[in-house]
Design a protein around this motif. Structure first.
Motif, PDB file in Angstrom:
ATOM      1  N   VAL A  72       0.841  -1.201   0.000  1.00 15.33           N
ATOM      2  CA  VAL A  72       0.000   0.000   0.000  1.00 15.33           C
ATOM      3  C   VAL A  72       0.875   1.250   0.000  1.00 15.33           C
ATOM      4  CG1 VAL A  72      -1.725   1.322   1.279  1.00 15.33           C
ATOM      5  CG2 VAL A  72      -1.934  -1.163   1.122  1.00 15.33           C
ATOM      6  N   PRO A 108     -15.519  -1.095   2.054  1.00 14.70           N
ATOM      7  CA  PRO A 108     -14.340  -0.288   1.715  1.00 14.70           C
ATOM      8  C   PRO A 108     -13.734   0.367   2.946  1.00 14.70           C
ATOM      9  CG  PRO A 108     -16.319   0.933   1.215  1.00 14.70           C
ATOM     10  CD  PRO A 108     -16.784  -0.420   1.677  1.00 14.70           C
ATOM     11  N   ASP A 110     -11.762   3.640   4.859  1.00 17.23           N
ATOM     12  CA  ASP A 110     -11.760   5.097   4.745  1.00 17.23           C
ATOM     13  C   ASP A 110     -10.362   5.645   5.003  1.00 17.23           C
ATOM     14  OD1 ASP A 110     -11.408   4.960   7.505  1.00 17.23           O
ATOM     15  OD2 ASP A 110     -13.507   5.425   7.953  1.00 17.23           O
ATOM     16  N   VAL A 111     -10.228   6.952   4.945  1.00 20.29           N
ATOM     17  CA  VAL A 111      -8.922   7.598   5.097  1.00 20.29           C
ATOM     18  C   VAL A 111      -8.328   7.345   6.470  1.00 20.29           C
ATOM     19  CG1 VAL A 111      -7.739   9.829   5.192  1.00 20.29           C
ATOM     20  CG2 VAL A 111      -9.355   9.362   3.348  1.00 20.29           C
ATOM     21  N   LEU A 114      -6.987   3.855   6.559  1.00 21.24           N
ATOM     22  CA  LEU A 114      -5.802   3.801   5.709  1.00 21.24           C
ATOM     23  C   LEU A 114      -4.582   4.328   6.452  1.00 21.24           C
ATOM     24  CD1 LEU A 114      -4.435   3.525   2.858  1.00 21.24           C
ATOM     25  CD2 LEU A 114      -5.171   5.881   2.434  1.00 21.24           C
ATOM     26  N   LEU A 145      -7.632   6.342  -2.481  1.00 12.83           N
ATOM     27  CA  LEU A 145      -8.551   5.238  -2.194  1.00 12.83           C
ATOM     28  C   LEU A 145      -9.532   4.999  -3.332  1.00 12.83           C
ATOM     29  CD1 LEU A 145      -9.385   5.710   1.609  1.00 12.83           C
ATOM     30  CD2 LEU A 145      -7.996   3.916   0.545  1.00 12.83           C
ATOM     31  N   SER A 146      -9.845   6.045  -4.092  1.00 14.12           N
ATOM     32  CA  SER A 146     -10.796   5.894  -5.198  1.00 14.12           C
ATOM     33  C   SER A 146     -10.212   5.071  -6.348  1.00 14.12           C
ATOM     34  CB  SER A 146     -11.224   7.270  -5.712  1.00 14.12           C
ATOM     35  OG  SER A 146     -10.170   7.913  -6.424  1.00 14.12           O
ATOM     36  N   LEU A 148      -7.803   2.626  -5.625  1.00 14.26           N
ATOM     37  CA  LEU A 148      -7.223   1.441  -4.993  1.00 14.26           C
ATOM     38  C   LEU A 148      -8.301   0.390  -4.761  1.00 14.26           C
ATOM     39  CD1 LEU A 148      -4.922  -0.094  -3.489  1.00 14.26           C
ATOM     40  CD2 LEU A 148      -5.647   1.112  -1.406  1.00 14.26           C
TER      41      LEU A 148
END
Length: 404
Positions: A72, A108, A110-111, A114, A145-146, A148
């Motif tokens: 990542v 999913p 989120d920030v 992450l 993230l959009s 990934l």
């Protein structure tokens, strides 16, 4: 490295190779391409986008965030670089197969997740944040993230391989055996060759080029393929596909054997010839007009060695014919095509040269089958497409004993 970890490593290589083969087969356009070992393990290039894929196989490992954290962070660094360079965005896919632990990652993300689980790390007892080192804001991380995609429920090695074979069947309109032993074998060799190229441009193949290079009319010897199948299983499959029940029909069968003069041992060749005669001759009294024996051509054997070989066979009272009726005579197809029987004792028909082979295959009128064993490139192609022609590459000619 323990034996177990070595096996896991090899399975990991095959998992990545198979995934690469699968992705190139699934490309929609023949000009679309994949690149291996460039941005990531596999980069998929279409007319509209690029997807960088890291593909890992952890069949014996439980999933933990730390396992994919380095990947990542690497992808985020790449995201930052191309963003700074003003290049088109890339999509990223982290794809892995794990033994367990998939419940730990709820998608999913989120920030906040992450940053906490994938971008924060310790170095020399100090807590570091990769996104801060890169100078990326939460907005930029949300953008990352959009593009990934994380898949920790990827197919097993076996299931993925099954899909590769299915896609090869579709691509070439072939049987499962042909898909595996012809096209997959070649595709695996191609992928391995791409990975060892120095220049990134040489680690790329389009779908069109891949389909052309992977196409083959025979079984090629590929160290990786044989290692995956196991030598015993590989030989057994070839025997089942091509050499079961050959002596049921009185066909004209030609066995072509290539030897290397540097490693040739006469006794080994004689053993192969005896085996061919024993397995694919029917010359008992009850066989009558349906009796037969095989033709043999040995490629790469020096003329003087061929003469010595035939002298020894004659001394051992192993009856053969070679199409030459007397000293100084021309080669005669009529002579070499003489039916083997119990009365004349013929056990083998030896062809001395490619020229003798070509004229005989082209002249006999019965059903003809050619079984060519070659060490490198194919050295014979029947002029008549109606002649059955099986080509099998071997590492050494003595492997023939296990196959026939």
């Amino acid at each position: 490295m323990t034996d177990r970890s070595a096996v896991d490593t090899i399975r990991g290589y095959f998992y990545q190779f198979d995934y690469s083969i699968l992705k190139v087969l699934q490309l929609l356009d023949c000009d679309d391409s994949i690149a291996v070992e460039c941005i990531e393990d596999v980069d998929i290039h279409t007319a509209t986008e690029v997807t960088a894929v890291q593909c890992k196989y952890y069949a014996g490992t439980e999933y933990n965030h730390s396992v994919i954290k380095p990947a990542v962070m690497f992808m985020l660094s790449h995201f930052k670089k191309i963003k700074d360079d003003g290049k088109l965005p890339v999509k990223y896919l982290l794809r892995g197969h794990y033994n367990s632990g998939q419940h730990k990652l709820i998608l999913p993300i989120d920030v906040t997740f992450l940053k906490q689980h994938f971008l924060t790390y310790s170095e020399k007892r100090l807590e570091r944040r990769h996104h801060e080192e890169l100078g990326l804001s939460d907005t930029a991380l949300a953008e990352f993230l959009s593009v990934l995609d994380i898949d920790i429920n990827a197919a097993s090695l076996e299931d993925q391989f099954t899909e590769v074979i299915r896609q090869l069947q579709i691509a070439y309109g072939c049987t499962p055996f042909e898909a595996e032993y012809f096209y997959y074998n070649n595709a695996l060799a191609l992928m391995r060759e791409l990975t060892i190229q120095t220049l990134p441009t040489n680690r790329t193949t389009t779908k069109g080029a891949f389909l052309k290079v992977a196409d083959t009319s025979g079984v090629l010897f590929n160290e990786w393929f044989v290692r995956k199948k196991g030598e015993k299983s590989h030989f057994s499959a070839l025997k089942k596909a091509y050499f079961s029940g050959l002596n049921l029909s009185p066909f004209e069968r030609f066995f072509l054997i290539e030897v290397s003069p540097e490693t040739f041992v006469r006794s080994d060749l004689k053993e192969v010839l005896h085996l061919l005669s024993k397995k694919w001759s029917k010359t008992s009294k009850r066989d009558g007009n349906s009796s037969f024996c095989p033709y043999v051509y040995v490629h790469g054997l020096p003329d003087d060695e061929l003469v010595t070989l035939k002298k020894e066979l004659a001394t051992e009272e192993f009856c053969f014919i070679d199409g030459y009726d007397f000293q100084g005579a021309d080669f005669s197809v009529k002579s070499i095509a003489k039916r083997a029987s119990h009365d004349n004792g013929i056990k083998l028909k030896v062809l001395n040269s490619i020229a003798n082979l070509e004229v005989t295959v082209g002249s006999v009128t019965k059903t003809r089958e050619v079984y060519q064993f070659h060490l490198g490139k194919s050295y014979f192609e029947p002029a008549n497409e109606a002649v059955k022609h099986i080509q099998i590459q071997v590492k050494k000619f003595t492997d023939i004993k296990a196959i026939i």
